[in-house]
Design a protein around this motif. Structure first.
Motif, PDB file in Angstrom:
ATOM      1  N   GLU A  16       0.800  -1.081  -0.081  1.00  0.00           N
ATOM      2  CA  GLU A  16       0.063   0.023   0.029  1.00  0.00           C
ATOM      3  C   GLU A  16       0.797   1.328   0.043  1.00  0.00           C
ATOM      4  OE1 GLU A  16      -3.880   1.108  -0.547  1.00  0.00           O
ATOM      5  OE2 GLU A  16      -3.399  -0.761   0.348  1.00  0.00           O
ATOM      6  N   ASP A 252     -11.561 -14.597   1.661  1.00  0.00           N
ATOM      7  CA  ASP A 252     -11.407 -13.246   1.829  1.00  0.00           C
ATOM      8  C   ASP A 252     -12.089 -12.854   3.072  1.00  0.00           C
ATOM      9  OD1 ASP A 252     -10.592 -10.482   0.753  1.00  0.00           O
ATOM     10  OD2 ASP A 252     -12.807 -10.297   1.111  1.00  0.00           O
ATOM     11  N   GLU A 253     -13.333 -13.405   3.493  1.00  0.00           N
ATOM     12  CA  GLU A 253     -14.117 -13.174   4.583  1.00  0.00           C
ATOM     13  C   GLU A 253     -13.267 -13.635   5.915  1.00  0.00           C
ATOM     14  OE1 GLU A 253     -18.368 -14.231   6.822  1.00  0.00           O
ATOM     15  OE2 GLU A 253     -18.008 -14.645   4.630  1.00  0.00           O
ATOM     16  N   SER A 256     -10.029 -11.576   6.492  1.00  0.00           N
ATOM     17  CA  SER A 256     -10.250 -10.338   6.833  1.00  0.00           C
ATOM     18  C   SER A 256     -10.460 -10.273   8.415  1.00  0.00           C
ATOM     19  CB  SER A 256     -11.377  -9.724   6.108  1.00  0.00           C
ATOM     20  OG  SER A 256     -11.011  -9.558   4.732  1.00  0.00           O
ATOM     21  N   GLN A 257     -11.618 -11.195   8.671  1.00  0.00           N
ATOM     22  CA  GLN A 257     -11.983 -11.244  10.031  1.00  0.00           C
ATOM     23  C   GLN A 257     -10.940 -11.777  11.307  1.00  0.00           C
ATOM     24  OE1 GLN A 257     -14.744 -14.368  10.023  1.00  0.00           O
ATOM     25  NE2 GLN A 257     -16.547 -13.028   9.283  1.00  0.00           N
ATOM     26  N   GLN A 261      -5.446  -8.574   5.428  1.00  0.00           N
ATOM     27  CA  GLN A 261      -6.001  -7.777   4.372  1.00  0.00           C
ATOM     28  C   GLN A 261      -5.595  -8.127   2.873  1.00  0.00           C
ATOM     29  OE1 GLN A 261      -8.879  -5.898   4.803  1.00  0.00           O
ATOM     30  NE2 GLN A 261      -8.711  -6.599   7.106  1.00  0.00           N
ATOM     31  N   TRP A 262      -6.553  -8.172   1.871  1.00  0.00           N
ATOM     32  CA  TRP A 262      -5.868  -8.073   0.623  1.00  0.00           C
ATOM     33  C   TRP A 262      -5.033  -7.249   0.154  1.00  0.00           C
ATOM     34  CZ3 TRP A 262      -6.757  -6.640  -4.489  1.00  0.00           C
ATOM     35  CH2 TRP A 262      -7.418  -5.399  -4.494  1.00  0.00           C
ATOM     36  N   TYR A 263      -4.020  -7.537  -0.665  1.00  0.00           N
ATOM     37  CA  TYR A 263      -3.270  -6.377  -1.239  1.00  0.00           C
ATOM     38  C   TYR A 263      -2.881  -6.513  -2.697  1.00  0.00           C
ATOM     39  CZ  TYR A 263       0.813  -9.211  -0.286  1.00  0.00           C
ATOM     40  OH  TYR A 263       1.980 -10.187  -0.057  1.00  0.00           O
ATOM     41  N   TRP A 268      -2.539 -11.969   0.908  1.00  0.00           N
ATOM     42  CA  TRP A 268      -3.113 -11.249   1.906  1.00  0.00           C
ATOM     43  C   TRP A 268      -2.015 -11.042   2.886  1.00  0.00           C
ATOM     44  CZ3 TRP A 268      -5.643 -14.566  -0.975  1.00  0.00           C
ATOM     45  CH2 TRP A 268      -7.226 -14.088  -1.354  1.00  0.00           C
ATOM     46  N   ARG A 270      -0.749  -9.288   7.144  1.00  0.00           N
ATOM     47  CA  ARG A 270      -1.338  -8.718   8.320  1.00  0.00           C
ATOM     48  C   ARG A 270      -1.100  -7.415   8.487  1.00  0.00           C
ATOM     49  NH1 ARG A 270      -3.351 -11.828  12.070  1.00  0.00           N
ATOM     50  NH2 ARG A 270      -2.497 -13.429  11.361  1.00  0.00           N
ATOM     51  N   ASP A 271       0.081  -6.775   7.834  1.00  0.00           N
ATOM     52  CA  ASP A 271       0.260  -5.497   7.977  1.00  0.00           C
ATOM     53  C   ASP A 271       1.396  -5.022   6.763  1.00  0.00           C
ATOM     54  OD1 ASP A 271       2.867  -6.416   8.703  1.00  0.00           O
ATOM     55  OD2 ASP A 271       2.230  -5.793  10.858  1.00  0.00           O
ATOM     56  N   ARG A 347      -4.108  -3.826  -4.436  1.00  0.00           N
ATOM     57  CA  ARG A 347      -5.236  -2.910  -3.850  1.00  0.00           C
ATOM     58  C   ARG A 347      -5.005  -1.784  -3.884  1.00  0.00           C
ATOM     59  NH1 ARG A 347      -8.165  -4.509   1.143  1.00  0.00           N
ATOM     60  NH2 ARG A 347      -8.622  -2.726   2.414  1.00  0.00           N
TER      61      ARG A 347
END
Length: 393
Positions: A16, A252-253, A256-257, A261-263, A268, A270-271, A347
Motif C-alpha cells: 500500500e 477473503d471473509e 479479513s476477520q 487484508q488483501w493487497y 493477504w 497482516r500489515d 489493492r
C-alpha cells in the motif's frame, strides 16, 4: 456467473502506498532451485526429481553452478545493491541449508545488500528441521513461505502432496523459534473432490498458525502436466466457476476477520511489513536477475530466460558462458498493456491516466471503485478481474 481470474504466475504481491516509480528502481535476485522429491501432477514449473538428472546436474554441484552465474550477473549489471532475494523452486530446502547460505553469501559478496534487505525462501514443511531453519535464519534469511496447500489429506493426495498436514504448524513454530521476521503459507483451492467445508477447514487451520502472510491460488489445469491428462481423460472433474468463486469469497471473509487484508488478488498480509517486497519489483516492472535453469530476468527493459535443463545450465556456467537462451524487449504498447494487467490486481489500484479504456461503466457495474485519481477493484471486480482488464485495455 462469477469467474475468478487465474493466478498470475509472474508474481504475487504489492505494498500500500508504493508507487510504480519507487519500485521500478528496485533490484532483486531470484534463485531457482529445480529439485523436488516428487513431481506434483498439477505443477508445470521447471523442476526435476533425482532420477531425472544425471551427472553434471546433481544437487551437490548446484551451488557452484549458481555462484558462477551470480558472478556473470555482477559483471553485466555492475555496482548495484540487492534490495530483495527470493529463493524458489522446486523445493529450495531439498538442498542443505549450508548450501543455500553459501549462495546467499555469494550474492552479498558480489553485489552487496541494501539496508533492510528482504531474503525469502520457499520450503515444504517436511523438508525442514529446527536445526536447518536456525541455520537459514543465522545465515541471513528473513522470510519463509511454506507450501501448505491444504489441511485435508484426500485433497493433498489429489495434488500429489506428500507431507502430513500436522507437520505444517510444527514447521511454522520452528520458523518462529528460529527468529524469522515473516512467515507465510501458500494454499490452493478448487481441487477436484475438495468441498467447501474442506476449504473452510484449510483456511481455519492456516489462520490458527497466525502467519504474517497467506497466498491462496485457484488450481489451474496447466497443459502438458499429468493433472491435465487426467482431466482430459475424464478421470477427474474440475469444480465449476461458481464454486471456485465462492471459495475465494469465503477465504477473503475469513482472512479479513482474522486481521489479514488483501493487497493483491491472491495475497493477504497482516500489515505492510508482511507483504513480500521482492514481488513488488515484478508488479512494478523493476529489475531482477533470475539465477538458475529456466529462470527469467528483467533488467533495463529487456527480458531473457535461461536454458531449462540443469545439465545444460551447469555446463554453460562451468565454462564461463552465459546460460541465457532467448530474450525480448517489449514495445511501448505491449508494456502499457502488461502494466495495466498487473497493477489492476493490486489493492492500491491504478491511475486513470494509465488506462486505455473508460472505467466509468465498470464503476457503474460495481466492479471498480474510484479513489481520487485511481480506480480499485471491488470484491466483485476481483472475481471478474479478467473481464475488467479487457475493458480497460
Amino acid at each position: 456467473m462469477r469467474v475468478l481470474l487465474p493466478a498470475a504466475r509472474l508474481a504475487r504481491v504489492t505494498a500500500e502506498g508504493a508507487t510504480a516509480r519507487e519500485w521500478g528502481r528496485s533490484f532483486g535476485l531470484y534463485l531457482h532451485v529445480p529439485f523436488c522429491d516428487v513431481r506434483c501432477g498439477y505443477c508445470d514449473f521447471n523442476t526435476y526429481t533425482s532420477d531425472e538428472l544425471g551427472e553434471g546436474a546433481t544437487r551437490a554441484q548446484y551451488a557452484d553452478s549458481a555462484l558462477a552465474e551470480i558472478a556473470l550477473a555482477h559483471e553485466a549489471v555492475g555496482e548495484r545493491r540487492i534490495d530483495t532475494v527470493f529463493v524458489g523452486g522446486g523445493t529450495p530446502t531439498q538442498l542443505a541449508s549450508s548450501e543455500l547460505v553459501r549462495m546467499l553469501r555469494g550474492m552479498e559478496n558480489a553485489f552487496g545488500f541494501a539496508p533492510g534487505v528482504e531474503v525469502t525462501t520457499e520450503a515444504n514443511p517436511d523438508s525442514v528441521t529446527p536445526a536447518s531453519l536456525a541455520e537459514l535464519r543465522e545465515g541471513g534469511f528473513t522470510r519463509i513461505s511454506f507450501g501448505m496447500q491444504s489441511a485435508v489429506p484426500h485433497v493433498l493426495a489429489m495434488l500429489d502432496r506428500t507431507h502430513d498436514p500436522a507437520r505444517v504448524p510444527q514447521a511454522v513454530h520452528w520458523a518462529r523459534e528460529a527468529g524469522f521476521e515473516q512467515v507465510s503459507v501458500d494454499l490452493i483451492y478448487g481441487t477436484p473432490t475438495e468441498s467447501v467445508d474442506d476449504w473452510r477447514r484449510t483456511v481455519e487451520d492456516a489462520l490458527a498458525m497466525e502467519p504474517d502472510h497467506i497466498s491462496a491460488y485457484a488450481l489451474i489445469v496447466e497443459q502438458g502436466t499429468a493433472f491435465a491428462r487426467k482431466v482430459r481423460r475424464g478421470q477427474v472433474t474440475m469444480p465449476d466457476d461458481d464454486e471456485t468463486a465462492d471459495k475465494y469469497v469465503l477465504a477473503d471473509e475469513l482472512f479479513s476477520q482474522a486481521g489479514l487484508q488483501w493487497y493483491e488478488l491472491s495475497n493477504w498480509a497482516r500489515d505492510d511489513a508482511g507483504r513480500c517486497r521482492h514481488n513488488l519489483g515484478y508488479w512494478y516492472s523493476g529489475d531482477w536477475w533470475g539465477i538458475g535453469p529456466g529462470a527469467h530476468s528483467h533488467v533495463a527493459g529487456e527480458r531473457w530466460w535461461n536454458v531449462k535443463h540443469p545439465a545444460a545450465y551447469a555446463q554453460r556456467t562451468a565454462n564461463g558462458v552465459s546460460p541465457r537462451m532467448e530474450g525480448e524487449r517489449l514495445d511501448a504498447a505491449s508494456r502499457r498493456l502488461e502494466d495495466v494487467m498487473l497493477r489492476i490486481r493490486l489493492r492500491e489500484g491504478i491511475e486513470r491516466s494509465a488506462l486505455a479504456g473508460d472505467p466509468e461503466p465498470l464503476i457503474a457495474q460495481g466492479l471498480l471503485e474510484p479513489r481520487g485519481d485511481r480506480v480499485v477493484l471491488t470484491l466483485d471486480g476481483r472475481l471478474l478481474a479478467d473481464h475488467v482488464v479487457r475493458e480497460l485495455t
